[in-house]
Design an enzyme around this catalytic site. Sequence first.
Site, PDB file in Angstrom:
ATOM      1  N   HIS A  22      40.913  34.281  45.689  1.00  0.00           N
ATOM      2  CA  HIS A  22      41.608  35.158  45.020  1.00  0.00           C
ATOM      3  C   HIS A  22      42.680  34.680  44.359  1.00  0.00           C
ATOM      4  CE1 HIS A  22      41.504  39.863  45.294  1.00  0.00           C
ATOM      5  NE2 HIS A  22      41.829  39.204  43.885  1.00  0.00           N
TER       6      HIS A  22
ATOM      7  N   TYR B  74      39.654  44.458  48.743  1.00  0.00           N
ATOM      8  CA  TYR B  74      39.726  45.813  48.062  1.00  0.00           C
ATOM      9  C   TYR B  74      39.602  46.959  49.172  1.00  0.00           C
ATOM     10  CZ  TYR B  74      39.049  43.509  43.702  1.00  0.00           C
ATOM     11  OH  TYR B  74      39.050  42.654  42.468  1.00  0.00           O
TER      12      TYR B  74
END
Length: 314
Positions: free
Chosen positions: A117, A52
Amino acid sequence: MKTIQIKGLDKPVTTLIQGSDYFKPNVYEKVCQVLDRYVAIGGNTIDTAHIYCGGESEVAIGMWLKERNNRDDIVILTKGAHHDQNGPRVNADAIRQDLFESLERLGTDYIDLYALHRDDPEVPVSEIIDALNEQIKAGRIKAIGGSNWTTERIQAANEYADANGLTGFSFNSPNLSLAKANEPFWKGCVSSDSEDLHWHEQTQLPLLSWSSQARGFFTGRFTPEDRSNQDLVRVFYSDANWDRLKRAEQLAEQKSVTAIQIALAYVLNQSFPTCALIGAQNEHELLSCLEGSSILLTKEETAWLENGSFAKKH
């Protein structure tokens, strides 16, 4: 705020999880406003990821944790082993590298909830579970899960863990929303279908949903004629989803709430433990989510919202 329990944690997890995919040190004042408000209404879990904002999300959260001196009160959900420009990287080396970098950025020596992820079906689940258990035994991870993993792969991973006296996945973090995705948001993303929900009902494995409110589909700002948001059109525009929006609006009127609160309640009223990742950026959005999280829906109402028919009673 309501909470659920996730195996491996001694802290409860609040059903609203604050997202942070826009957090950066250069907007630290906003980060503090968002997180301070979230904690003030009873929230305790923050979602982030190694990728992120190029890692800046974790850095900003780490700054806030240090300044507030509240690490023991907060549940951190972060994710690693995302693919890069060369392809999948779900392996022991990548897991270790991403985890150690996340720990340093966050300024902590452990992660409460660590999710992979993405998945790489070419890698045996045994290798992945072994790598994650190495970090669990070292005390760096409390609980592990998959983000964008199929339930079949999670099942296989947990069967291997059980057979070998290891720790398996204790949560799943796919997309689940009242609006059903036409196609993946991004390559490798997973949205839960009816078979997945049945599996969760049978296993009672907690589901932590990203894009739980379908990226604003239920706000009333969009119509079939408005095609300005290409991603929303691609992923959520369908006759079936417009019908779901109409039903959400009808039920919202009956309950004196909003359609987007009904959409959130749909996620949080499943027959197994669920949490919703939210992107609230101001007090109005946060309070709307809090109110939505307290709405109770019957099994018949959730079935009607989804399919237009009532669930059969057994």
